[in-house]
Design a protein around this motif. Structure first.
Motif: not given
Length: 125
Positions: A86-96
């Motif tokens: 979904k558009p709200e899933d947009t973002g920078m994704y980080y592993c931690a």
């Protein structure tokens, strides 16, 4: 020092899928909690999914049923399969990584270690 290499991001349309990968260095992903966070512009970093050392996954309510976190011990890698984007899933994704066998609450961001540049996910309508 925790080093994590994220990859697999990209641009997709609504309803599309992506698979993110995380390659830890210097430690075994199977020995600790591994997690995925994301951060949209102007927003705080939020936990998306985590996987305990015993393989038990946890998900944020917003992604439950659409995202799947998994781990390949032979490759020392962690994945995030994302479907129904979904558009709200947009973002920078980080592993931690959290230096515990169980995953701390996702809101306890300070208990996680981030060691990568992240990978961008953009979902357009």
């Amino acid at each position: 020092q925790v080093q994590l290499l994220e990859s697999g991001g990209g641009s997709v349309q609504v309803g599309g899928s992506l698979r993110l990968s995380c390659a830890p260095s210097g430690f075994a992903a199977s020995s600790v909690c591994m997690a995925w966070f994301r951060q949209a512009p102007g927003q705080e970093r939020e936990g998306v999914a985590g996987i305990n050392s015993d393989g038990t996954p946890t998900y944020a309510t917003s992604v439950n049923g659409r995202f799947t976190i998994s781990r390949d011990n032979t490759k020392n890698a962690v994945y995030l399969q994302m479907t129904g984007l979904k558009p709200e899933d947009t973002g920078m994704y980080y592993c931690a990584a959290a230096l515990t066998r169980g995953c701390p609450p996702p809101q306890a961001v300070s208990q996680y270690r981030f060691g990568g540049q992240g990978t961008q996910v953009t979902v357009s309508s």
